[in-house]
Design an enzyme around this catalytic site. Structure first.
Site, PDB file in Angstrom:
ATOM      1  N   CYS C 154      18.872  -4.597  30.658  1.00 24.72           N
ATOM      2  CA  CYS C 154      19.409  -3.248  30.450  1.00 24.72           C
ATOM      3  C   CYS C 154      18.373  -2.252  29.952  1.00 24.72           C
ATOM      4  O   CYS C 154      18.586  -1.037  30.032  1.00 24.72           O
ATOM      5  CB  CYS C 154      20.620  -3.294  29.526  1.00 24.72           C
ATOM      6  N   HIS C 246      20.407   3.292  26.482  1.00 21.70           N
ATOM      7  CA  HIS C 246      19.063   2.925  26.035  1.00 21.70           C
ATOM      8  C   HIS C 246      18.122   4.056  26.413  1.00 21.70           C
ATOM      9  O   HIS C 246      18.038   4.436  27.586  1.00 21.70           O
ATOM     10  CB  HIS C 246      18.603   1.627  26.713  1.00 21.70           C
TER      11      HIS C 246
END
Lengths: 354, 354, 354, 354
Positions: C154, C246
Site C-alpha cells: 500500500c 499514505h
C-alpha cells in the site's frame, strides 16, 4: 519485613511489571525514599528475561538502571519480597493475589478482582484510611499471614475525590459522564482505528463499577464490614482520544443545599492523613480548584503534583440536580500506580508493614 | 421567485459562503434538484474575488465548477436572489440578516442571532413545521416583505432530535453532556494546540443555548408566539478532538415511566413531514437506533443518510433520572448547512417561496 | 465461470473477509456491476457464523444486507466460487492462496506472500497490464488450473503511480519518505498509545518492499519473467496518526533532465488501459495534479475518485537529485481492496475469467 | 550588567513573553541559577496588564509566581534589563530587536529576522561557539553598544545537531524530510481542522531556511564573516499532528564513506563547550543514539534531558546517498526557548555579559 541493607529501605516487588501500570510502578519506585524495587514478575512467557528486554518500554528514554537488569520471575510467591504491588490484568489477578496473600505477602493491588470484596479495604488514603481496620477480620477469617488492599477503578477515583469533601452536605444523587484516556485500557489496549478522531461511548464493565465503588469508598467502617454511603450514581463512560487523565463532568444533588461558595471552600480546603503525615507520594493539596473557565484539561492538568492531585473546575449551579462541576485525575498515577504506592505508604505509616 | 431558466430551479444565494458552513452549503447546492446557486457573498475584503480564490477550500478536491467562478458580492441585498442561506458569524449576522429580510429576501439562517426571537421560527422540519405559522406575525409586525427562519444550535439539534419522540411520555428533566467536534467552531476555530489529545470542558455561550432552544423547538404554537415546552435542561458542553459529529450522553426523566421497549419503539418509528413529503434532503429515517453496544461513534456514524440522520444507542435505565442514552448528529450537516437546506425545502413545499 | 443467474454477474468470494481490507471488499462489491459476492471465509474460529456477527464492522452504519447473512466458510477451496479475492494476513496467506490456485481458483490477492515471486504478476492495471502474460508460464510450470495475481504494497503503490509516467525520462534514483496511515496496519493494528500525537519512524518489513516492488512493477515482460526496471529506491517508512491515505515525499533523479513543465504534463496526461476500457473501478484520471501549495493532504484528498486516484502536488526542483514532489493514495482502496478489484476487472476485460 | 541583589543573579527580560515560546522562557527562567526574570513585554494591547492576566497560559497549572505579577511593558528599550530574550513573531522582530541592540541591550533572539545576516552569529553552542567572534565586527560596523545573537530555526536545529559530528567525514549532500509538531507554529497557530488526522505537506518559508542555516551553522569563521560549509540540503517540510518534537528523516552523502560504526561512534561521542563548561541548560550528552528499532518518537523522546538532547536512531545504509537515519529534537526547547537560554549561558561563560 526485609530492609534494604544499604539504604534502610523496604524491599518491594511488582506483579505484572511489564504493562502500562507496571512500568509506572517501576518509575515511581526508582528513587522512592522508603521502598526499593528488588523483584519483578510477569506472565510465564517473559520469565527469565531481563526486565529491559521483556518490557516494551513506553515511557521516556529507557527503563531505570535499577530495574533494567532484574530478571523476571514467574507469578508465584516463592522468591518475592513481603510487600508486592500488583498490576496484573483482572482475568489472572484473582487467583495469584490470593496465593500471595495466603503465603504471607502484603499485596497492594490495582486490579479489580477484590475491590468489592467485603473484607478488602478499597482504600483512598485521603478519604477512608480507617478502612484498613478491615485487615484484622481479613486475616482472622481467611487465616492469612499476609494482607490484601485495593485502590479504586481509575475513573471512580476522579469522581470520589471530588465527592468526598461534599459528602457532609448530604450527597444523594450523581449523574457523571466520563471522558477516559486511552492509557486506561493498557497496552496494546485501544486500537488507533477506534480512537483517532472519535469517541467510543462504551467501556465494558466500567459503568457498573462506579456506583458501588463510590458507595464503598465513602462508606463507614462498621465492625468487620463497610456500610455503603447512601448515594446513587449514574455513570456514562466514554473513551476519548486523550492520552492520560480521565475527565468527569458531574451533576450532583446535595440535600443541605449549601451556597456555591461553601462547596468551593470544602473542595479547596480538603486535606487528609497523607497530607498530615507528609507521605512521600501525597500531593500537598489533594484537590486543586482551577479558576480558568476552560480548565481542567487532561493534557495540561493531569500532571499536577506529579499526577497525584485531582483538578476541579467550573463549580456552578445545575438546574436539574443543584450543582455541577468538572473533575480530572491522572488515571495511571492517582488512578493506578500512584494510588497503590500511596496506599503502601499509608500502611507503612500505620505500622502495617512491620 | 425567479426560477432558473434552464432547469426550472429556484435561484439561491449564500451569505458567508467562504467559511466552514458556507462551503458545505456550496456542496449541498451543487446538484440540488430544486435550488440553483447563483450568488455568493462574504466579508468585504473578499468582495470581487472569484469564489475559488477567496475560499480556502477545506473539503475534498476543489470547489464545484458551478461555484468556483462566481464572484463574491458584498453582504448587501441589491443583487441577491430572493432565497438566501446565511452562515455568517453571529457578530455580524444580526444586522445583515435583518436588512435582507426587510428588503424582501427569505433568509434561511444558521446564525444564532435570532433563534430565540419570539416571532422567528426555530425550525426542525420533523418536529415543529407548524412554527412556520410565526411568519405571518413576523411580516405583519415588522413590515417585512421577506422572512427569516432559523435552525438550532449544532449541539441542541442532537438532543432535541432524540427528545422529540419522547416528549409525549411527559419529558421533565434532562442532564446532557456533549462531546463536540472541532468543526463546530468553524475555521480557523479551535487551535490544534488546544485540541490534540485533549478535552476542553467549556464552549463559550453554548450551555446557555441548549435549554431555551430545546424548550422553544419542542414548544407549541400559541397564536403569534411559541409556548415553551416545560422541560428543564442542564448541559455540560465540551470540545473533543473529533472532526465532525456532536455526541451527547443524556439522562432524562419521563413522568409516565414507559418501559424501555416503548422508548426504543418511539425513537425507531419517529417520522415527520419531511419524510411524508419526501423532501430532497430528508433522511428516510430521522433516527437510527443502533444495536451495537459501542455505537454511535462520531467518526463512523455522523455520516448516516448523508449526515441528516441522528443516531441513538445504548438506551437503558438511569438510576438517577430514569432513562439514559447516547445520541449523535453531524454538526455541519444536520446541525448547520443541511438543516438550513431542509428548512428551505419545507418552506418550498409549503408554498412559502412562491 | 459461474454467472449470477439473476443479474448475469460473476460470483466472487473473499478470503479474509472480516478484517479491515476484507470489509472494504464487501463494500466495493455491494453494488458492483460485474461481480456478485456469494462466499466469505475467515479464520476457523469464525467459521459457521453469520458475517454480520463475526465481523466487528468498522465502516459506516452496518454491513450491507447482501453480505450480512452470508455464513463464513473456512479457508478451503471446496465451496468457493472460481474468482476469489484475498486479504488474509501474510503469515497464513501463502499456503492457502496456493491451495486455491491449485484447485482452479483465480486468486486476486492483496497479501504480500507472492508479490516478488517471478511468475506472479504484480499488477497495476494503468502501468503494467502486459504482466498478465506471466500467467501462461505460471499455469504451465505449476500445473495450476487457476491463477494468482497480486497488487503492490500500500505504500509502494503511491510511489509507483507517481513514478510510472516519469520512467521514460530516465528515472534513476529515488529517496522516498512515507507518512503512512494507521489503517495500513489493519485491525486492531497500531495501539492508540503508540499513535496518538506521535510519529513511529519504523514499519517492520516495509522499507524492504518498496525498492523491489517498484522495480518489478515498472519492469518489462521478457519471455516468462519480468526484467526489473533499473531504478534505485531508498525508503524511510513512518507511521503517523492519520486514518486513511499514505503520503510520500520523494526526491528523484531523471537522467534526461526535462523541464518541470514536462514533468507536470507527463503526470497530468497519464492514462492507461483501465481508462481506455472504462473499467468500473478505474478513476477517470489516475493522477490528479493539485495546484494548492499545501495539497495533497491525506484527510482531504485520499478519497479522490472513490479513493482510486493518486494525488500529486508540489512538483519542484530538488537541489540534490533534481526533482521533488508529494504523492498520496488511499491505502485501503487504491492500495488494497480497490486495487484488487481493478485487477479482477482488467482480467475480466482480457477474457481471463472465462 | 545589573545583578539580582538578593541572589547575585543577572536580571533578564523577555520580548514576546505571552506566546508559546515566551511561556517556555518564563518556565525555564523560573529557577535559573544565573538569570532572574524581571521584565516582560508583549504587543501594545497587553501593555500594563499583569502577566498572569495577559497570557493564556498553555503549560501545566498556572504561571510561576515570579512571573505572574510582572506588569507587561511595551516593546521599547527604556525599562528593560540589559539581557533580553526575544520570541517575537518575525513580522515585528526585525525593527524592535535592532532598536534594543542599538540601545545597548544584549538581544538573544529566537526570531528568524537576522539569522542569515552576515554579522549576526547563528549560534549552536555545541557546534560553533567561535561564531561569537562576529560580535566584534557587529559592534564596530553598526556602532551598537549591545549585541544580537540568534538561534536556528526549530527544524534546522534537528538536522544540524545530527550533521555536525559527521561534517568531518566530508558531508556533501542531504535529503531531509521533516515531521513537524504543531507547537512549532505557535498559538493559535495550526487550526485543528487542518491538523487532526492529517498531514500538511507544506510550511511556508521553512524549506528555504534549512539549507542556508545548515551551511552557516556548520561554517567556519573567516575574519568578519562566516564561510558557509559546502553542503547541499534538499528539504521536504511537513506538519503532522504531534504536539512537541520535530522529527527528521535524512539521507546523506559522506565523501569519505566511513563504516556505519564510525558514524554511530561520532554521534555518540559528540560533546562541545557547553558540556565541558557544564552550562546549566546543557544536556550531558547532546546526542542520544537510541537502540530500539522504532525510536526516536516525538511524544516519547522529545523530552530527553529536559528537551535539550537530540535523539538519533536507525543509522543505516542508504542505497542512494550512502547513509540514512532519523533525528528528533524538542522544537520549543532545543529548537527555541532552551536554545536561546543556552546561547545566553555561553555568552555569560565567555564574559560577554559583563
Amino acid at each position: 519485613m526485609a530492609a534494604d541493607a544499604a539504604h534502610g529501605k523496604i524491599e518491594v516487588g511488582i506483579l505484572g511489571a511489564t504493562g502500562t501500570v507496571g512500568q509506572r510502578f517501576v518509575r515511581l519506585l526508582e528513587d522512592h525514599p522508603w521502598f526499593s524495587l528488588r523483584w519483578v514478575a510477569a506472565s510465564d512467557r517473559s520469565a527469565g528475561k531481563r526486565y529491559a528486554e521483556a518490557a516494551t518500554w513506553q515511557l521516556e528514554g529507557a527503563p531505570p538502571a535499577s530495574a533494567a537488569d532484574l530478571r523476571l520471575d514467574d507469578c508465584t510467591p516463592g522468591r518475592a519480597p513481603r510487600l508486592v504491588f500488583s498490576s496484573m490484568s483482572s482475568d489472572v489477578a484473582g487467583e495469584i493475589e490470593r496465593a500471595f496473600a495466603a503465603a504471607g505477602h502484603v499485596v497492594v493491588s490495582n486490579s479489580s478482582s477484590y475491590r468489592m470484596t467485603p473484607d478488602v479495604p478499597l482504600l483512598v488514603p485521603e478519604i477512608n484510611p480507617g478502612h484498613l481496620g478491615l485487615l484484622a477480620a481479613q486475616r482472622r477469617e481467611r487465616g492469612w499471614e499476609g494482607a490484601l488492599v485495593c485502590n479504586p477503578n481509575c475513573a471512580a477515583v476522579v469522581l470520589v475525590m471530588a465527592l468526598a469533601p461534599l459528602a457532609r452536605f448530604g450527597l444523594r444523587r450523581v449523574v457523571a459522564t466520563t471522558f477516559q484516556a486511552v492509557s486506561g485500557a493498557g497496552y496494546p489496549g485501544v486500537p488507533s482505528l477506534d480512537a483517532l478522531g472519535n469517541v467510543i461511548p462504551f467501556i465494558r464493565g466500567e459503568e457498573e463499577k462506579l456506583e458501588p465503588e463510590t458507595q464503598k469508598i465513602l462508606g463507614s467502617l462498621d465492625g468487620d464490614r463497610v456500610r455503603p454511603f447512601p448515594v446513587t450514581v449514574s455513570a456514562h463512560c466514554n473513551r476519548v482520544p486523550s492520552l492520560d487523565g480521565h475527565l468527569v463532568t458531574a451533576s450532583i444533588e446535595l440535600e443541605e443545599r449549601p451556597p456555591l461558595e461553601a462547596v468551593r471552600a470544602a473542595l479547596c480546603s480538603f486535606r487528609g492523613l497523607p497530607q498530615e503525615r507528609r507521605l512521600p507520594s501525597a500531593p500537598a493539596r489533594p484537590i486543586h480548584l482551577l479558576d480558568a473557565p476552560d480548565r481542567p484539561q487532561p493534557r495540561r492538568d493531569a500532571g499536577l503534583e506529579n499526577g497525584m492531585a485531582t483538578a476541579v473546575g467550573r463549580v456552578r449551579e445545575c438546574p436539574v440536580l443543584g450543582y455541577k462541576f468538572v473533575a480530572l485525575s491522572h488515571n495511571v498515577l492517582r488512578g493506578a500506580a500512584g494510588a497503590a504506592v500511596l496506599n503502601a505508604e499509608l500502611m507503612m505509616s500505620e505500622g502495617l508493614l512491620d
